[in-house]
Design an enzyme around this catalytic site. Structure first.
Site, PDB file in Angstrom:
ATOM      1  N   ASP A  40      19.680  76.404  28.267  1.00 22.94           N
ATOM      2  CA  ASP A  40      19.401  77.227  29.417  1.00 22.94           C
ATOM      3  C   ASP A  40      17.899  77.046  29.756  1.00 22.94           C
ATOM      4  OD1 ASP A  40      19.207  78.460  31.842  1.00 22.94           O
ATOM      5  OD2 ASP A  40      21.134  78.993  31.543  1.00 22.94           O
ATOM      6  N   ASP A  56      14.857  73.188  29.756  1.00 24.27           N
ATOM      7  CA  ASP A  56      15.276  72.372  30.937  1.00 24.27           C
ATOM      8  C   ASP A  56      15.418  71.548  31.400  1.00 24.27           C
ATOM      9  OD1 ASP A  56      14.122  72.304  33.902  1.00 24.27           O
ATOM     10  OD2 ASP A  56      12.754  73.861  33.396  1.00 24.27           O
ATOM     11  N   VAL A  57      16.070  71.030  32.493  1.00 20.37           N
ATOM     12  CA  VAL A  57      16.918  69.888  32.320  1.00 20.37           C
ATOM     13  C   VAL A  57      16.031  68.943  33.111  1.00 20.37           C
ATOM     14  CG1 VAL A  57      19.609  70.825  32.587  1.00 20.37           C
ATOM     15  CG2 VAL A  57      18.176  71.140  34.741  1.00 20.37           C
ATOM     16  N   ASN A  83      26.858  72.441  34.272  1.00 19.54           N
ATOM     17  CA  ASN A  83      26.376  73.268  35.091  1.00 19.54           C
ATOM     18  C   ASN A  83      25.295  74.027  35.213  1.00 19.54           C
ATOM     19  OD1 ASN A  83      28.331  76.153  36.030  1.00 19.54           O
ATOM     20  ND2 ASN A  83      26.320  76.355  34.996  1.00 19.54           N
ATOM     21  N   TYR A 153      21.129  71.422  50.214  1.00 17.84           N
ATOM     22  CA  TYR A 153      21.740  71.294  48.987  1.00 17.84           C
ATOM     23  C   TYR A 153      23.579  69.972  48.806  1.00 17.84           C
ATOM     24  CZ  TYR A 153      25.052  74.427  45.855  1.00 17.84           C
ATOM     25  OH  TYR A 153      26.746  74.763  44.687  1.00 17.84           O
ATOM     26  N   LYS A 157      25.247  68.058  45.807  1.00 21.07           N
ATOM     27  CA  LYS A 157      26.644  68.226  45.167  1.00 21.07           C
ATOM     28  C   LYS A 157      27.314  66.903  46.052  1.00 21.07           C
ATOM     29  CE  LYS A 157      26.094  71.548  42.850  1.00 21.07           C
ATOM     30  NZ  LYS A 157      26.030  71.896  41.424  1.00 21.07           N
ATOM     31  N   ALA A 186      30.302  81.486  45.384  1.00 18.98           N
ATOM     32  CA  ALA A 186      31.259  82.762  44.526  1.00 18.98           C
ATOM     33  C   ALA A 186      30.146  83.903  44.237  1.00 18.98           C
ATOM     34  CB  ALA A 186      31.219  81.656  43.173  1.00 18.98           C
TER      35      ALA A 186
END
Length: 259
Positions: A40, A56-57, A83, A153, A157, A186
């Site tokens: 993360d 950081d991805v 995730n 977004y 996805k 969520a």
């Protein structure tokens, strides 16, 4: 083997694992016997007992180093839960090119980078533990249902859903299963931040709850349970699957409640 310890001897890496759904996944995998690393940007919230790796991805070199360290310190890698992600609000008129580039870089290319560096480790594990090696992506109901004010977004996805299917086809003969979980809205800190951007956060939350047939937001622990199923040895015949955890949002069409 006790079903609650079905990850015994397995090593997992969870990106975005220091909060929200990722932290719930890491906690559950730990409880079920896995050795778990969390990747993360900020690791202060990483569950106790995990190997916390700051990266950081969007940084390929940092991702490579974190994945290699996870596999080295855990003793291998059997499960990747990709995730990490960011949200975005607006129509196609509202988000700049820079915002599109940022969200796609995190939500799509972040998964690509992580998988790219995890695959060599996963292949080695697949030879020793058939059926126990997997990649699970956190996708979204936004990939399969048209939602207002979520153009960017949803596009990101939708790409994750297609990426999941393509990767499942590419790696099935290597013994690596690839699936995704599609949560509805969520109840996480991430959604809380999105609500904070609304003109009326209370009214926006009520609207989000109302659009899910169960009448409430999805819990992070509920999504984690779905991820654990897809990633676990008990799902050895499951690949190329998108599992909805959305309170019925995608599939149900209820009549309005009687007044």
């Amino acid at each position: 083997m006790n079903a609650t310890q079905d990850f015994d001897g397995l090593c997992a890496l969870v990106t975005g694992g220091a909060s929200g759904i990722g932290a719930a996944v890491a906690t559950l995998l730990l409880a079920r016997g896995a050795r778990v690393a969390v990747l993360d940007r900020e690791t202060d919230g990483a569950p106790h007992g995990t190997l916390a790796l700051r990266a950081d991805v969007t940084d390929d070199a940092a991702v490579r180093d974190a994945v290699d360290r996870a596999a080295g310190e855990l003793g291998g890698l059997h499960t990747l839960v990709s995730n990490a992600g960011v949200g975005s609000i607006g129509t196609v008129e509202d988000n700049t090119d820079e915002e599109w580039a940022r969200v796609l870089d995190v939500n799509v290319l972040g998964m690509v980078r992580t998988a790219r560096h995890a695959l060599p480790h996963l292949r080695r594990s697949a030879a020793a533990r058939p059926g126990a090696v997997s990649i699970t992506h956190t996708c979204s109901v936004a990939a399969t249902a048209g939602l207002p004010q979520r153009a960017l977004y949803s596009a990101s996805k939708g790409a994750v859903l297609s990426l999941t299917l393509a990767m499942a086809a590419d790696h099935v003969r290597e013994g690596i299963r690839v699936n995704c979980v599609n949560p509805g809205t969520a109840d996480t800190p991430w959604v809380g931040r999105l609500l904070g951007q609304a003109e009326d956060p209370v009214a926006e939350r009520a609207a989000l709850e109302a659009r899910q047939p169960l009448g409430r937001l999805v819990l992070a622990d509920e999504v984690a349970a779905a991820v654990a199923y897809l990633a676990g040895p008990g799902a050895a015949s499951v690949t190329g699957t998108a599992l909805a955890v959305d309170g019925g949002m995608q599939g149900l069409r209820l009549r309005p409640a009687a007044g």
